[in-house]
Design an enzyme around this catalytic site. Structure first.
Site, PDB file in Angstrom:
ATOM      1  CG  HIS A 119      -2.760  19.123  74.229  1.00  0.00           C
ATOM      2  ND1 HIS A 119      -1.745  20.059  74.365  1.00  0.00           N
ATOM      3  CD2 HIS A 119      -3.875  19.724  74.743  1.00  0.00           C
ATOM      4  CE1 HIS A 119      -2.210  21.147  74.948  1.00  0.00           C
ATOM      5  NE2 HIS A 119      -3.502  20.969  75.171  1.00  0.00           N
ATOM      6  CG  HIS A 145      -7.316  20.850  74.524  1.00  0.00           C
ATOM      7  ND1 HIS A 145      -6.891  20.876  75.837  1.00  0.00           N
ATOM      8  CD2 HIS A 145      -8.276  19.889  74.471  1.00  0.00           C
ATOM      9  CE1 HIS A 145      -7.561  19.982  76.537  1.00  0.00           C
ATOM     10  NE2 HIS A 145      -8.397  19.366  75.731  1.00  0.00           N
ATOM     11  CG  ASP A 161      -5.778  26.307  73.817  1.00  0.00           C
ATOM     12  OD1 ASP A 161      -5.994  25.090  73.651  1.00  0.00           O
ATOM     13  OD2 ASP A 161      -5.347  26.763  74.897  1.00  0.00           O
ATOM     14  CG  HIS A 162      -2.217  23.826  72.782  1.00  0.00           C
ATOM     15  ND1 HIS A 162      -0.981  23.956  73.389  1.00  0.00           N
ATOM     16  CD2 HIS A 162      -3.135  24.214  73.708  1.00  0.00           C
ATOM     17  CE1 HIS A 162      -1.147  24.387  74.624  1.00  0.00           C
ATOM     18  NE2 HIS A 162      -2.441  24.557  74.845  1.00  0.00           N
ATOM     19  CG  HIS A 219      -4.328  19.005  79.709  1.00  0.00           C
ATOM     20  ND1 HIS A 219      -5.078  19.826  80.510  1.00  0.00           N
ATOM     21  CD2 HIS A 219      -4.361  19.556  78.462  1.00  0.00           C
ATOM     22  CE1 HIS A 219      -5.558  20.835  79.792  1.00  0.00           C
ATOM     23  NE2 HIS A 219      -5.134  20.687  78.544  1.00  0.00           N
ATOM     24  CG  ASP A 264      -2.104  23.152  78.051  1.00  0.00           C
ATOM     25  OD1 ASP A 264      -1.142  23.915  77.843  1.00  0.00           O
ATOM     26  OD2 ASP A 264      -3.261  23.385  77.647  1.00  0.00           O
ATOM     27  CG  HIS A 272      -1.955  28.050  78.766  1.00  0.00           C
ATOM     28  ND1 HIS A 272      -2.893  28.768  78.083  1.00  0.00           N
ATOM     29  CD2 HIS A 272      -2.113  26.751  78.382  1.00  0.00           C
ATOM     30  CE1 HIS A 272      -3.612  27.949  77.320  1.00  0.00           C
ATOM     31  NE2 HIS A 272      -3.148  26.716  77.493  1.00  0.00           N
TER      32      HIS A 272
END
Length: 254
Positions: free
Chosen positions: A54, A56, A58-59, A112, A131, A169
């Site tokens: 996805h 975001h 942090d990915h 998400h 996530d 995570h």
């Protein structure tokens, strides 16, 4: 298929993959390029594939630097092509992605985010679900609806029990603390909670879990289970409503 966990930021996991037959090397959700480069150089491997679940940051934050350094092929959701940088291959539900001698099937998992996908390597018995599904939990509903997320979780729940779950995570201890409040009579959950506390005290990752474990102990996969419904005073309610209530309670859990 070799799978190695690379910790990133405070609680992210990036996954380094290698297909021994072809020497293909992949990385899943590289939010940060630096630890990936260190892991690759230490092993003498050259990155060939980048898989994103996805959009975001942090990915995907490491996509550009890793592609520039290794000329790796970036694979992600067609629905998120406008939000994932450097995409080369765009895929949707039911499509397949070749990784050396391995094949990943794409599963749409909105909730998400609306464009979230998961990669299921059937032959390697491995699921990379970003996530959407966590060990003993699920992602927050930042863009999608509770109905979408419940449908996504049911799709992942239907995978073979031996499938290993590699999520985005290290949230398992917090998820376990919540899970026992909404499924207090689940003896297997209580045992898993104790094991997770011991693992975290030793500084060990709790990932991967398995689909079998999640089916039996993750309350978000059990919104249609009478025991969970009774525990939150929603006996006989529509599972979608039960899931929404579980997610609402988790959002406010401290």
């Amino acid at each position: 298929m070799e799978i190695h966990l690379i910790p990133a930021f405070s609680d992210n996991y990036v996954y380094l993959l290698r297909d021994p037959e072809s020497d293909a090397v992949g990385v899943v959700d590289p939010g940060d390029a630096a630890p990936v480069v260190e892991a690759l150089e230490r092993r003498g491997w050259r990155l060939t594939h980048i898989l994103n679940t996805h959009h975001h940051n942090d990915h995907i934050g490491g996509n550009a630097a890793l592609k520039a350094r290794y000329a790796a092929t970036v694979i992600g959701a067609a629905a998120d092509a406008h939000r994932i940088p450097e995409l080369d291959v765009t895929l949707g539900d039911g499509d397949t992605a070749a990784f050396g001698g391995q094949t990943a099937r794409v599963i749409d998992t909105p909730g998400h985010t609306v464009g979230h996908i998961a990669f299921w390597f059937e032959g390697a018995e491995a699921l990379f679900c970003g996530d959407t599904l966590f060990a003993l939990g699920c992602g927050r509903l930042f863009e999608g609806t509770a109905a979408q997320m419940w449908g996504s979780l049911r799709a992942l729940r239907a995978l073979p029990e031996a499938t290993r779950v590699y999520c985005g995570h290290e949230y398992t201890l917090s998820n376990a603390r919540f899970a026992v409040t909404v499924d207090p009579e689940n003896d297997e959950l209580q045992r898993r909670f104790a094991a997770i506390k011991a693992m975290r005290e030793r500084g060990e990752p709790t990932i991967p879990s398995t689909i079998a474990e999640e089916r039996r102990t993750n309350p978000f996969l059990r919104a249609d289970d009478a025991q969970v419904q009774a525990a939150i005073d929603m006996a006989g309610a529509d599972p979608g409503r039960v899931f929404a209530e579980l997610r609402r309670r988790k959002d406010g859990f401290r």
